[in-house]
Design an enzyme around this catalytic site. Sequence first.
Site, PDB file in Angstrom:
ATOM      1  N   GLY A   1       0.826  -1.211   0.000  1.00 29.83           N
ATOM      2  CA  GLY A   1       0.000   0.000   0.000  1.00 29.83           C
ATOM      3  C   GLY A   1       0.856   1.255   0.000  1.00 29.83           C
ATOM      4  O   GLY A   1       0.440   2.306   0.489  1.00 29.83           O
TER       5      GLY A   1
ATOM      6  N   VAL B   1       6.247   7.293   2.445  1.00 29.64           N
ATOM      7  CA  VAL B   1       5.940   8.477   3.248  1.00 29.64           C
ATOM      8  C   VAL B   1       7.208   9.198   3.714  1.00 29.64           C
ATOM      9  O   VAL B   1       7.184  10.390   4.002  1.00 29.64           O
ATOM     10  CB  VAL B   1       5.048   8.089   4.459  1.00 29.64           C
ATOM     11  CG1 VAL B   1       5.858   7.510   5.606  1.00 29.64           C
ATOM     12  CG2 VAL B   1       4.229   9.266   4.944  1.00 29.64           C
TER      13      VAL B   1
ATOM     14  N   GLY C   1      13.294  14.419  -0.657  1.00 30.67           N
ATOM     15  CA  GLY C   1      13.823  15.371  -1.630  1.00 30.67           C
ATOM     16  C   GLY C   1      12.961  15.713  -2.821  1.00 30.67           C
ATOM     17  O   GLY C   1      12.813  16.876  -3.193  1.00 30.67           O
TER      18      GLY C   1
ATOM     19  N   PHE D   1      19.447  17.879  -8.391  1.00 27.45           N
ATOM     20  CA  PHE D   1      19.641  16.645  -7.632  1.00 27.45           C
ATOM     21  C   PHE D   1      20.863  15.924  -8.190  1.00 27.45           C
ATOM     22  O   PHE D   1      21.275  16.162  -9.333  1.00 27.45           O
ATOM     23  CB  PHE D   1      18.389  15.762  -7.741  1.00 27.45           C
ATOM     24  CG  PHE D   1      17.790  15.424  -6.403  1.00 27.45           C
ATOM     25  CD1 PHE D   1      17.237  16.417  -5.609  1.00 27.45           C
ATOM     26  CD2 PHE D   1      17.776  14.115  -5.924  1.00 27.45           C
ATOM     27  CE1 PHE D   1      16.684  16.112  -4.365  1.00 27.45           C
ATOM     28  CE2 PHE D   1      17.230  13.800  -4.679  1.00 27.45           C
ATOM     29  CZ  PHE D   1      16.685  14.795  -3.904  1.00 27.45           C
TER      30      PHE D   1
ATOM     31  N   GLN E   1      22.506   0.684  -2.989  1.00 23.64           N
ATOM     32  CA  GLN E   1      22.874   2.100  -2.931  1.00 23.64           C
ATOM     33  C   GLN E   1      23.141   2.573  -1.503  1.00 23.64           C
ATOM     34  O   GLN E   1      22.286   2.423  -0.634  1.00 23.64           O
ATOM     35  CB  GLN E   1      21.754   2.959  -3.521  1.00 23.64           C
ATOM     36  CG  GLN E   1      22.059   4.455  -3.428  1.00 23.64           C
ATOM     37  CD  GLN E   1      21.210   5.268  -4.371  1.00 23.64           C
ATOM     38  OE1 GLN E   1      20.066   5.570  -4.073  1.00 23.64           O
ATOM     39  NE2 GLN E   1      21.757   5.604  -5.513  1.00 23.64           N
TER      40      GLN E   1
ATOM     41  N   HIS F   1      23.763   5.974   0.588  1.00 23.20           N
ATOM     42  CA  HIS F   1      23.552   7.413   0.472  1.00 23.20           C
ATOM     43  C   HIS F   1      24.660   8.088   1.284  1.00 23.20           C
ATOM     44  O   HIS F   1      25.014   7.604   2.356  1.00 23.20           O
ATOM     45  CB  HIS F   1      22.175   7.749   1.058  1.00 23.20           C
ATOM     46  CG  HIS F   1      21.669   9.108   0.714  1.00 23.20           C
ATOM     47  ND1 HIS F   1      22.230  10.250   1.225  1.00 23.20           N
ATOM     48  CD2 HIS F   1      20.644   9.515  -0.074  1.00 23.20           C
ATOM     49  CE1 HIS F   1      21.568  11.304   0.751  1.00 23.20           C
ATOM     50  NE2 HIS F   1      20.609  10.882  -0.037  1.00 23.20           N
TER      51      HIS F   1
ATOM     52  N   LEU G   1      17.829   9.829   7.207  1.00 29.99           N
ATOM     53  CA  LEU G   1      18.356  10.477   6.008  1.00 29.99           C
ATOM     54  C   LEU G   1      18.341  11.999   6.108  1.00 29.99           C
ATOM     55  O   LEU G   1      17.346  12.594   6.515  1.00 29.99           O
ATOM     56  CB  LEU G   1      17.499  10.068   4.809  1.00 29.99           C
ATOM     57  CG  LEU G   1      17.926  10.681   3.480  1.00 29.99           C
ATOM     58  CD1 LEU G   1      19.173   9.993   2.961  1.00 29.99           C
ATOM     59  CD2 LEU G   1      16.815  10.566   2.455  1.00 29.99           C
TER      60      LEU G   1
ATOM     61  N   GLU H   1      19.250  14.624  -0.094  1.00 29.16           N
ATOM     62  CA  GLU H   1      20.150  15.212  -1.090  1.00 29.16           C
ATOM     63  C   GLU H   1      19.724  16.643  -1.428  1.00 29.16           C
ATOM     64  O   GLU H   1      20.516  17.444  -1.915  1.00 29.16           O
ATOM     65  CB  GLU H   1      20.078  14.347  -2.346  1.00 29.16           C
ATOM     66  CG  GLU H   1      21.157  14.579  -3.340  1.00 29.16           C
ATOM     67  CD  GLU H   1      21.252  13.368  -4.275  1.00 29.16           C
ATOM     68  OE1 GLU H   1      21.809  12.343  -3.854  1.00 29.16           O
ATOM     69  OE2 GLU H   1      20.767  13.467  -5.413  1.00 29.16           O
TER      70      GLU H   1
ATOM     71  N   ARG I   1      25.572   9.253  -6.140  1.00 25.44           N
ATOM     72  CA  ARG I   1      25.666   8.749  -4.775  1.00 25.44           C
ATOM     73  C   ARG I   1      26.744   7.695  -4.596  1.00 25.44           C
ATOM     74  O   ARG I   1      27.394   7.629  -3.556  1.00 25.44           O
ATOM     75  CB  ARG I   1      24.328   8.163  -4.363  1.00 25.44           C
ATOM     76  CG  ARG I   1      23.298   9.237  -4.205  1.00 25.44           C
ATOM     77  CD  ARG I   1      21.943   8.678  -3.858  1.00 25.44           C
ATOM     78  NE  ARG I   1      21.022   9.793  -3.698  1.00 25.44           N
ATOM     79  CZ  ARG I   1      19.722   9.656  -3.480  1.00 25.44           C
ATOM     80  NH1 ARG I   1      19.181   8.462  -3.402  1.00 25.44           N
ATOM     81  NH2 ARG I   1      18.958  10.710  -3.329  1.00 25.44           N
TER      82      ARG I   1
ATOM     83  N   HIS J   1      20.624   2.769   1.502  1.00 33.82           N
ATOM     84  CA  HIS J   1      19.442   3.568   1.205  1.00 33.82           C
ATOM     85  C   HIS J   1      18.454   2.892   0.266  1.00 33.82           C
ATOM     86  O   HIS J   1      17.249   3.031   0.416  1.00 33.82           O
ATOM     87  CB  HIS J   1      19.917   4.885   0.581  1.00 33.82           C
ATOM     88  CG  HIS J   1      18.834   5.883   0.350  1.00 33.82           C
ATOM     89  ND1 HIS J   1      17.969   6.280   1.343  1.00 33.82           N
ATOM     90  CD2 HIS J   1      18.473   6.587  -0.763  1.00 33.82           C
ATOM     91  CE1 HIS J   1      17.116   7.184   0.851  1.00 33.82           C
ATOM     92  NE2 HIS J   1      17.396   7.369  -0.419  1.00 33.82           N
ATOM     93  N   TYR J   2      18.951   2.142  -0.709  1.00 34.08           N
ATOM     94  CA  TYR J   2      18.050   1.719  -1.786  1.00 34.08           C
ATOM     95  C   TYR J   2      18.611   0.489  -2.482  1.00 34.08           C
ATOM     96  O   TYR J   2      19.823   0.334  -2.596  1.00 34.08           O
ATOM     97  CB  TYR J   2      17.936   2.877  -2.797  1.00 34.08           C
ATOM     98  CG  TYR J   2      16.982   2.626  -3.931  1.00 34.08           C
ATOM     99  CD1 TYR J   2      15.628   2.916  -3.799  1.00 34.08           C
ATOM    100  CD2 TYR J   2      17.426   2.075  -5.133  1.00 34.08           C
ATOM    101  CE1 TYR J   2      14.744   2.677  -4.838  1.00 34.08           C
ATOM    102  CE2 TYR J   2      16.545   1.828  -6.175  1.00 34.08           C
ATOM    103  CZ  TYR J   2      15.205   2.130  -6.024  1.00 34.08           C
ATOM    104  OH  TYR J   2      14.327   1.887  -7.047  1.00 34.08           O
TER     105      TYR J   2
ATOM    106  N   ARG K   1      21.203   4.272  -8.862  1.00 34.27           N
ATOM    107  CA  ARG K   1      20.000   5.086  -9.101  1.00 34.27           C
ATOM    108  C   ARG K   1      20.307   6.557  -8.883  1.00 34.27           C
ATOM    109  O   ARG K   1      21.021   6.907  -7.943  1.00 34.27           O
ATOM    110  CB  ARG K   1      18.900   4.676  -8.123  1.00 34.27           C
ATOM    111  CG  ARG K   1      17.697   5.581  -8.145  1.00 34.27           C
ATOM    112  CD  ARG K   1      16.654   5.126  -7.146  1.00 34.27           C
ATOM    113  NE  ARG K   1      17.009   5.448  -5.785  1.00 34.27           N
ATOM    114  CZ  ARG K   1      16.462   6.452  -5.078  1.00 34.27           C
ATOM    115  NH1 ARG K   1      15.551   7.230  -5.610  1.00 34.27           N
ATOM    116  NH2 ARG K   1      16.828   6.669  -3.843  1.00 34.27           N
ATOM    117  N   LEU K   2      19.766   7.410  -9.710  1.00 32.39           N
ATOM    118  CA  LEU K   2      19.841   8.842  -9.427  1.00 32.39           C
ATOM    119  C   LEU K   2      18.708   9.199  -8.476  1.00 32.39           C
ATOM    120  O   LEU K   2      17.559   8.783  -8.671  1.00 32.39           O
ATOM    121  CB  LEU K   2      19.705   9.661 -10.711  1.00 32.39           C
ATOM    122  CG  LEU K   2      20.816   9.500 -11.740  1.00 32.39           C
ATOM    123  CD1 LEU K   2      20.676  10.567 -12.825  1.00 32.39           C
ATOM    124  CD2 LEU K   2      22.207   9.572 -11.119  1.00 32.39           C
ATOM    125  N   GLY K   3      19.039   9.987  -7.456  1.00 31.46           N
ATOM    126  CA  GLY K   3      18.028  10.425  -6.498  1.00 31.46           C
ATOM    127  C   GLY K   3      16.890  11.112  -7.228  1.00 31.46           C
ATOM    128  O   GLY K   3      17.112  11.794  -8.231  1.00 31.46           O
TER     129      GLY K   3
END
Length: 586
Positions: A13, A47, A51, A117, A231, A233, A243, A246, A291, A359-360, A394-396
């Site tokens: 969700g 949520v 950035g 970014f 990733q 950060h 966090l 960025e 990153r 981070h990711y 990944r780019l932020g």
Amino acid sequence: METFQHDVLIVGGGGAGLRAAIAIARDHPDVGVGVISKVYPMRSHTVAAEGGAAAVISPTDSLDDHAYDTISGSDWLADQDAVEILVENASKELLQLEHWGCPWSREPDGRISVRPFGGMKLERTWYAADKTGFHLLHTLFQTSLKYDAINRYDEWFVTSLIVADGRCQGVTAIEIRTGEMHPIGARSVILCTGGAGRVYPFTTNGNIKTGDGMALAYRAGVPLKDMEFVQYHPTGLPGTGILITEAARGEGGILVNKEGRRYLQNYDLGQPLDINDPNHPQKQTMELGPRDRLSQAFIKEREAGRTFEGPDGDYVHLDIRHLGEREIDRKIPMVRELAVRYVGIDPVHKPIPVRTVVHYMMGGIDTDTNGATSLPGLFAAGECACVSVNGANRLGSNSLTEILVFGARAASVAVDQAGQVPPPSNQLLTTSARSQEMKLKATLLHPNGGSDTVSGIRTALQETLEEGAGIFRDGATLERTCASIAQLQDRYEKLSLVDTSRTFNTDLVAALELGAMLEIGEAIAHSALARTESRGSHQRTDHPDRDDDGFLRHSLAFRGEGDPTIEYKEVTVTRWPPSERVYGRA
Ligand SMILES: Cc1cc2nc3c(=O)[nH]c(=O)nc-3n(C[C@H](O)[C@H](O)[C@H](O)COP(=O)(O)OP(=O)(O)OC[C@H]3O[C@@H](n4cnc5c(N)ncnc54)[C@H](O)[C@@H]3O)c2cc1C
């Protein structure tokens, strides 16, 4: 046991799941949709995004520039057809969100505000102050409430996919409140279960990001793609890993080491020009390098003894004082709030201590550009999927866009396919749920006198991944990590819980999550061991160069009886042949 059925079932969700649900309810009002989430939807990790979301809006920008930045940022591992779909649909999705009520920040003349970014040539990151994810998820959630066709299962935990006749026909899930196991049948299932940052000890990710959906697919024979790409950060708060977006650097923040030097000028961030040239573009953008390179630079600074030492690990300074109180409060108020609350520092007056933090996950469930997996009836979108637009880095701000674009896209194909197959039989559903229940009773809920705990195995997993599969890796450390994960999996097999009650048994949920985390850890470590080159976030000290001949390919980890099997598949190159990574304004 109650049995439920929907045409399309969405697991998750968060942003991807709700966007998919709305796409179905709005465009196909006759199709029944179920949305299952292990937490109340507004608590999904989306949520927490701060950035912003990337989409071309300025007249000086172009779709090709956005695509090029994303592809070179990915170290050429992104599939270029997927990237083209992302950039073409990006602004349409963000404008759609505005029509649903998302309060994008605006310039005084009414134009959408965009901020720079990392790794993006031009300002193209839309934002709602620095609470973008909060506003985005709220907008999706309130929009989803308009549609009666969307049936929600809040605080239900999915334990398995129901697979029969060669296709996915639903899931089994525990209603956490009662502890009861139920089957939920569907003609198509879309996994939107988010990332898995919690497999590492220090992460920006919420506790719930344990890779459950990736593990569900992996167990059902669907490969996990590019899992070696994790990733880090560059700017998390020491201690908590919270966090610092960025956007703080996008608005002009700088990174300095303990000698007070903007240390990034010592490193190659992918900019081929001479750093001593006063017109060098990196003078403005070095903190907005990608990153992976920034996180690697932090480790090098630490090795050179130029980071501060603190009780929660080494750190450097993120300095935003020169922006002034007014700008900070207007554009990045949450950065100030978080720094004051969690490290007791007001960034208006003092620099913020920051360090690298997981981070990711660039990798995830292998899908095509429609979100379809190799298992008929099973789709995936969002951070749990690897479509792949992020490649090796990944780019932020691309991720929020990705969950919208590919959430909606997977929904539309899932609906089409649902129309072509019959609903699952009641017998299949009840047998599947019963066998899951029996399995639980014979394993985690069966007292066996062992002394292992969920947290003990989880901590050991996190530590071995950080040690062996951190920012820099090599063959020997990765082999050790693979071996220790295998041992932890044996220990997990014998794990039994002290609390065997069924009402809100959070220990049971954590144990099931740990099962997923071990599988994700296994896929990360083995994929990293097999990739004997360095690319993006995957830096092998024993194989420091990028090797396009050998590895301009996606890895695919298939679950095996013992170790996973690693295979490869070609990267789709449409218009941008692989070359060097270049950043900054050219
Ligand atoms: C602190 C932070 C800041 C970020 N900032 C940005 C940013 O500014 N810009 C950007 O582009 N990206 C950002 N990202 C990344 C981005 O927010 C995420 O990649 C994205 O929101 C993921 O969305 P999702 O819908 O795929 O998953 P999530 O939002 O994580 O949702 C996953 C859903 O799956 C459900 N679920 C999972 N497992 C189960 C299970 N077993 N049973 C039932 N339900 C289950 C959960 O309940 C949840 O509802 C940030 C990430 C973090 C952590």
